[in-house]
Enzyme design. Structure first.
Site, short mmCIF file in Angstrom:
data_model
loop_
_atom_site.label_atom_id
_atom_site.label_comp_id
_atom_site.label_asym_id
_atom_site.label_seq_id
_atom_site.Cartn_x
_atom_site.Cartn_y
_atom_site.Cartn_z
N SER A 125 14.48 26.35 -47.78
CA SER A 125 13.38 27.27 -46.84
C SER A 125 12.70 27.92 -47.16
O SER A 125 12.02 28.84 -45.89
CB SER A 125 14.62 28.08 -45.93
N SER A 167 14.03 27.27 -42.96
CA SER A 167 14.18 28.38 -41.72
C SER A 167 12.91 29.96 -42.25
O SER A 167 13.20 30.48 -40.63
CB SER A 167 15.50 28.67 -41.91
N LYS A 187 11.57 39.01 -43.70
CA LYS A 187 12.60 37.95 -42.68
C LYS A 187 13.99 38.24 -42.13
O LYS A 187 14.00 39.16 -43.07
CB LYS A 187 13.18 36.92 -43.53
#
Length: 493
Positions: free
Chosen positions: A183, A159, A79
């Protein structure tokens, strides 16, 4: 032989050990898949092909020498919130344009020390603020799942949408992700992947771009429960550079899989039966309860009375911490700089152009609730309610509950630029209704794929555990996985 990119981490480990294929061959297969699919899915914002091949080559040498480590040769995606030395790290924000840190986050350093191979950086909501992965400076991620007989693009959740989409679409064997209010767990539910947010303090936050420091926690997104156990074992550690990381032993989570859950008390909170909950979510939850009971667990009804205040509390605490953390992005030392006639105007221009709309909204909310005259009325009160939310869980666990079973999301994945949500941030925030309490209380939470809705889209169930008792979650999640089976999207990309 199974397509290389469809192998689980456990299968990769066995295949490399048996010399069925090499780490370089595996990495090349993934790089080819990324090359073919990323134009349609937008899961990666940077691909590190040369670095990946270099790391894979080193893994092959170690395997040949009989020195394989826990994740030797396993290709993973990272990420864009984790600092990776010399590699694009921008939290998918314009304000960090061109930033390549000279240091490595502790979580990713742990993975590389265990032999994992870095494929690249994954798309995400800007600064991890979002529930749909539509706030990224690099554009939205597309969910590899589609509804039956539809070609409409769906969100992968946020997210960590890039992480979830990449794992679901076979563009990495596993991915790092972070969870501040859901998330990891919400995108996992939307993509039929497994996501675990460990206990706050289980993984170091050092080198991870901060959103809300008292809520953020790193964890993995993988294809199945075993892979999540393998990956979390490598990611977790105490870290002197992060005073919130906790010095407790990291268990062998994989050893917990397959252990009986007979006699475990599974709590079912009545407050999670919210008004307007779709019948399909309710039915799925009941199915999960039945699976737990059939496996020998005792089902008990519990009450978490302060749940109704959780979302409002979260959207005071998280923006307040974001407002403080994001003050450092000013155009002076790194990233974007937009000139002005003096330093004040330079700050204003840089932040106005560098931050997206959702990030600006949250900074303004956070600055407001921390300002003189409002601090006591909002922030201080929210922290008191947060203590009550944690106390609800403490009382349930003190009464003998071993884990709590709830839905993961109030619906399946929705469309990109959904008109009902695009202009109504509060409706978007409601996607986190089942997940934010876990962050407020610092507990471990895990999402497991549990079924498909009437449109053929994945739905997940959430397990919530005692602090630092991720092992029980893995045991219970394995039961759900064995009962529900595995799900994968039909390839259209």
């Amino acid at each position: 032989m199974t397509e290389l990119t469809k192998l689980t981490i456990a299968q990769i480990r066995a295949g490399l050990s048996a010399k069925d294929f090499t780490a370089v061959e595996l990495t090349d297969a993934y790089l080819g898949a990324i090359d073919a699919a990323n134009g349609k899915l937008n899961a990666y914002v940077a691909v590190t092909a040369d670095k990946a091949r270099e790391m894979a080559k080193a893994s092959d040498q170690r395997i040949a020498a009989g020195e394989a480590r826990a994740l030797e040769g396993v290709p993973v995606g990272v990420k864009d919130l984790f600092a990776t030395e010399g590699v694009h790290t921008q939290a998918c924000s314009h304000i960090l344009d061109g930033f390549k840190p000279r240091y490595e986050s502790t979580v990713t350093a742990n993975l590389w020390n265990d032999g994992a191979v870095m494929l690249g950086k994954l798309n995400m909501d800007e600064f991890a603020m979002g529930s749909s992965n539509e706030t990224s400076y690099y554009g939205p991620v597309i969910n590899p799942w589609r509804a039956k007989d539809s070609e409409r693009d769906l969100v992968p959740g946020g997210s960590s949408g890039g992480s979830a989409a990449a794992v679901a679409a076979w563009l990495c064997a596993g991915a790092t992700a972070t969870d501040t209010g859901g998330s990891i767990r919400q995108p996992a539910a939307f993509t039929a992947t497994v996501g675990i947010k460990p206990t706050y303090g289980r993984c170091s936050r050092w080198g991870t771009v901060a959103f809300a420091s008292s809520l953020d926690q790193a964890g993995p997104i993988t294809r199945d429960v075993r892979d999540a156990a393998i990956m979390l074992k490598s990611m977790a550690s105490v870290d002197l550079k992060d005073t919130t990381s906790v010095d407790v032993p990291v268990p062998d989570y994989e050893a917990a899989l397959g252990q009986s859950i007979k006699g475990l008390k599974i709590g079912i909170p009545k407050e999670y039966r919210v008004d307007g909950m779709p019948a399909e979510i309710e039915a799925l939850w009941q199915k999960g309860i039945d699976w737990m009971r059939d496996a020998g667990a005792e089902i008990v009804d519990i009450s978490l009375p302060h749940t109704k205040y959780a979302l409002a509390t979260y959207y005071i605490v998280a923006p307040a911490e974001a407002s403080s953390n994001l003050a450092r992005y000013d155009g002076v030392r790194y990233g974007l700089r937009v000139p002005g006639k003096d330093i004040t105007e330079m700050y204003e221009n840089t932040r106005a152009e560098g931050f997206g709309r959702e990030v600006q909204r949250r900074i303004m909310i956070g600055t407001y609730v921390l300002s003189a005259g409002y601090y006591d009325a909002y922030y201080l009160r929210a922290q008191k309610v947060r203590s009550l939310i944690k106390r609800d869980f403490d009382l349930a666990f003190e009464a003998g509950v071993d884990a709590i079973l709830t839905p993961a999301t109030p619906s399946a994945a929705f469309g990109i630029a959904d008109e009902n949500l695009a202009n109504d941030p509060v409706k978007m925030y409601l996607n986190d209704i089942f997940t934010v309490t876990v962050n407020m209380a610092g507990l471990p939470g895990m999402t497991v794929p549990a079924g498909l809705d009437s449109n053929g889209l994945p739905l997940g169930l959430q397990l919530i555990g005692r602090p630092f008792d991720e092992e029980t979650l893995f045991r219970a999640a394995h039961v759900i996985e064995q009962s529900a089976g595995r799900f994968e999207p039909s390839r259209w990309w």
